[in-house]
Design an enzyme around this catalytic site. Structure first.
Site, PDB file in Angstrom:
ATOM      1  N   GLU A 322       0.831  -1.202   0.000  1.00  0.00           N
ATOM      2  CA  GLU A 322       0.000   0.000   0.000  1.00  0.00           C
ATOM      3  C   GLU A 322       0.869   1.257   0.000  1.00  0.00           C
ATOM      4  O   GLU A 322       0.489   2.290  -0.559  1.00  0.00           O
ATOM      5  CB  GLU A 322      -0.940   0.007   1.206  1.00  0.00           C
ATOM      6  CG  GLU A 322      -2.022   1.084   1.114  1.00  0.00           C
ATOM      7  CD  GLU A 322      -3.102   0.921   2.160  1.00  0.00           C
ATOM      8  OE1 GLU A 322      -4.259   0.654   1.793  1.00  0.00           O
ATOM      9  OE2 GLU A 322      -2.778   1.049   3.367  1.00  0.00           O
ATOM     10  N   HIS A 351       6.955 -25.531   0.731  1.00  0.00           N
ATOM     11  CA  HIS A 351       6.704 -26.662  -0.162  1.00  0.00           C
ATOM     12  C   HIS A 351       5.731 -26.291  -1.268  1.00  0.00           C
ATOM     13  O   HIS A 351       5.726 -26.909  -2.327  1.00  0.00           O
ATOM     14  CB  HIS A 351       6.156 -27.858   0.632  1.00  0.00           C
ATOM     15  CG  HIS A 351       7.196 -28.538   1.469  1.00  0.00           C
ATOM     16  ND1 HIS A 351       8.033 -29.504   0.980  1.00  0.00           N
ATOM     17  CD2 HIS A 351       7.546 -28.351   2.761  1.00  0.00           C
ATOM     18  CE1 HIS A 351       8.855 -29.913   1.943  1.00  0.00           C
ATOM     19  NE2 HIS A 351       8.572 -29.224   3.033  1.00  0.00           N
ATOM     20  N   LYS A 455     -13.217   2.040  -2.979  1.00  0.00           N
ATOM     21  CA  LYS A 455     -14.345   2.356  -2.097  1.00  0.00           C
ATOM     22  C   LYS A 455     -15.453   3.069  -2.869  1.00  0.00           C
ATOM     23  O   LYS A 455     -16.641   2.798  -2.683  1.00  0.00           O
ATOM     24  CB  LYS A 455     -13.868   3.225  -0.937  1.00  0.00           C
ATOM     25  CG  LYS A 455     -12.937   2.519   0.044  1.00  0.00           C
ATOM     26  CD  LYS A 455     -12.493   3.472   1.138  1.00  0.00           C
ATOM     27  CE  LYS A 455     -11.559   2.780   2.121  1.00  0.00           C
ATOM     28  NZ  LYS A 455     -11.083   3.698   3.182  1.00  0.00           N
TER      29      LYS A 455
END
Length: 533
Positions: A322, A351, A455
């Site tokens: 961010e 793995h 948003k």
């Protein structure tokens, strides 16, 4: 690529601090001595800019804000006495409040002592507290912490079911800087309903952490919540862990918040040093710059070899991505900066992707995080005269060596043990590296314009959904395809979104929307009420 390794190179570029109990080994990053020389002047400029930032310069120019998360662990650095006193008084209030809860002097409704904490937030306001709560949890914890950090109704139900009959003994902390964050608002409303359905007064169990004068602050005062603690506009969510955002719940849990703050403060001191080889934050940022050639785009695989640090990668994802994922630089030029962070914990999770790291695209570097202390007390031998902790270290060393043999770069951060102090050190180390890298590439690390775009788009989707429902209810029983509905509500350019919204509406009962399946599926028809034949 052949990685240059030698005992001499290891010694030359190893950062070690006995007081911090921190080692940073950058020797397996394939930089040259000339690279450090070339970067000397840019680093001097970065140090100067950081000094200005810590003195209160407007380091977030887009929003006209200071950047002061460094003051949280050293208030005396704050640019005004008012800010310094506010930080100190807030910390004192946090510790006093925690003591009142622990002593039973402050209880919930009907005299229930508080035994649990329920944090409701999203993003930076919850990732940090959740990471540290998990990393430092023990059987000696004074309160048990639960978290609601998403808008998933089923996820909220799962958390509340785990709390169960303990809800009357649960203190609820709502964290929202503006008080208007949708995910947090919805979480609060869901939790409020749960308290009310249990016959409990939500305000008698609620605490707010928010900016003074925000919607949430006003609500908490109006309803008489137990307490409200401040957030400041000079602290971003992803760097707010050492404010009330993290310290309140951690103090309630029984975590050593003084040690956490001291570790961060001490590490900050090291990362202010102008000698790059004696500055762990600068070394870390410089390795990011070397790996990305200052252009971004590389992937950072974080592998902490300790279960207690499993959530550290998620915390770093937000802090780094961010902060550094930016389209424009400070001059307004398009740069598309960013470092992608992924990983989990070694050795189990390696793995799932070690094969690609060894033989796939060379588009990454690995950050190993090593913890020397295995457990409290001694360990039994497994096989080969070795403990499970010795095997775990062998997996780290073996993986690092295999990467080196394949020409893949890595760096290793080592701490003696996981405790409040070293967690504070790690938090401060990466925060400073983010700040320095951002200065080197000329971006604003402290705003997040694209998040705001998401948003806004979410709000538009809600409005579109409401328009669909309103139209269907005004034509009861009549069937419409998604394209027909989009045309009817003048949203032709959003036919796909209309279809996706309709699928969700028909799967949930609240609005009474039904579907007549089509062949193919996108030709399905939708209606409210009994269908008109």
């Amino acid at each position: 690529m052949v990685i240059i390794t030698s005992w001499k190179r290891f010694k030359e570029y190893l950062y070690y601090d006995q007081e911090l109990e921190l080692l940073l080994d950058i020797s397996r990053m394939n930089f040259s001595a000339e690279f450090l020389t070339e970067m000397a002047e840019p680093m001097r400029d970065a140090y100067h800019q950081l000094q200005l930032l810590e003195k209160g310069a407007l380091a977030n120019p887009d929003e006209g804000r200071m950047v002061g998360h460094y003051w949280l662990r050293n208030p005396d650095l704050a640019p005004t006495e008012e800010i310094a006193q506010d930080i100190k008084e807030t910390l004192k209030e946090i510790l006093d409040f925690a003591e009142q809860i622990h002593s039973g002097r402050l209880q919930g409704e009907k005299g229930n002592p508080f035994r649990n904490i329920l944090l409701v937030g999203v993003g930076g306001s919850i990732l940090g507290p959740r990471f540290v709560a998990d990393a430092l949890a023990s059987s000696r914890d004074k309160m048990k912490a639960f978290f609601i950090d998403n808008g998933d109704p089923d996820g909220i139900d799962r958390v509340l079911s785990r709390i169960g009959e303990e809800l009357p003994a649960t203190l609820c902390i709502i964290i929202s800087k503006s008080g208007g964050t949708i995910e947090t608002r919805n979480g609060m409303l869901e939790v409020r309903r749960a308290y009310e359905e249990a016959g409990l007064s939500f305000p008698d169990h609620a605490v707010a952490i928010t900016q003074r004068g925000s919607q949430l602050d006003k609500l908490s005062q109006k309803e008489g919540w137990l307490r409200a603690f401040p957030m400041w506009d000079w602290v971003g969510g992803r760097t707010s862990l050492l404010s009330a955002v993290g310290l309140l719940s951690l103090a309630l849990q029984g975590i050593d918040v003084a040690g956490l703050l001291q570790g961060a403060k001490d590490c900050d001191g090291r990362t202010r040093r102008p000698d790059t080889l004696d500055n762990p934050g600068a070394l870390l940022a410089l390795m990011w710059y070397y790996s990305t050639q200052g252009q971004g785009g590389k992937q950072m695989v974080v592998l902490p070899y300790k279960d207690r640090l499993e959530l550290f990668t998620k915390y770093l994802q937000q802090l780094i991505m961010e902060s550094l994922g930016k389209e424009k630089n400070l001059q307004g030029e398009t740069v598309h900066q960013g470092i992608t962070v992924y990983g989990n914990k070694g050795s189990s999770d390696q793995h799932s992707y070690l094969q690609q790291l060894l033989e796939g695209p060379d588009n990454f570097f690995v950050t190993f995080i090593e913890v020397l202390k295995d457990r409290q007390g001694s360990s039994a031998y497994m096989e080969e005269n070795s403990t499970s902790g010795e095997y775990l270290q062998a997996f780290l060393l073996g993986t690092r060596e295999a990467l080196t043999q394949k020409g893949r770069e890595s760096l290793t951060i080592t701490v003696k043990e996981v405790n409040a102090y070293t967690i504070g050190v790690l938090i401060a180390l990466f925060e400073r590296a983010v700040s320095i890298y951002a200065l080197l590439v000329g971006i604003n690390a402290y705003h997040q314009p694209a998040v705001e775009m998401g948003k806004k788009a979410a709000g538009q989707a809600i409005q579109l959904k409401n328009n669909i429902v309103e139209f269907l209810k005004s034509h009861p029983g009549k069937k419409f395809s998604a394209p027909e509905l989009a045309l009817a509500i003048q949203e032709e350019e959003h036919q796909e979104m209309v279809f996706k919204l309709l699928l969700h509406l028909t799967t949930n009962p609240e609005h009474g929307v039904n579907m007549e399946p089509g062949h193919p599926w996108p030709e399905s028809r939708f209606f409210v009420g009994g269908p008109i034949s």
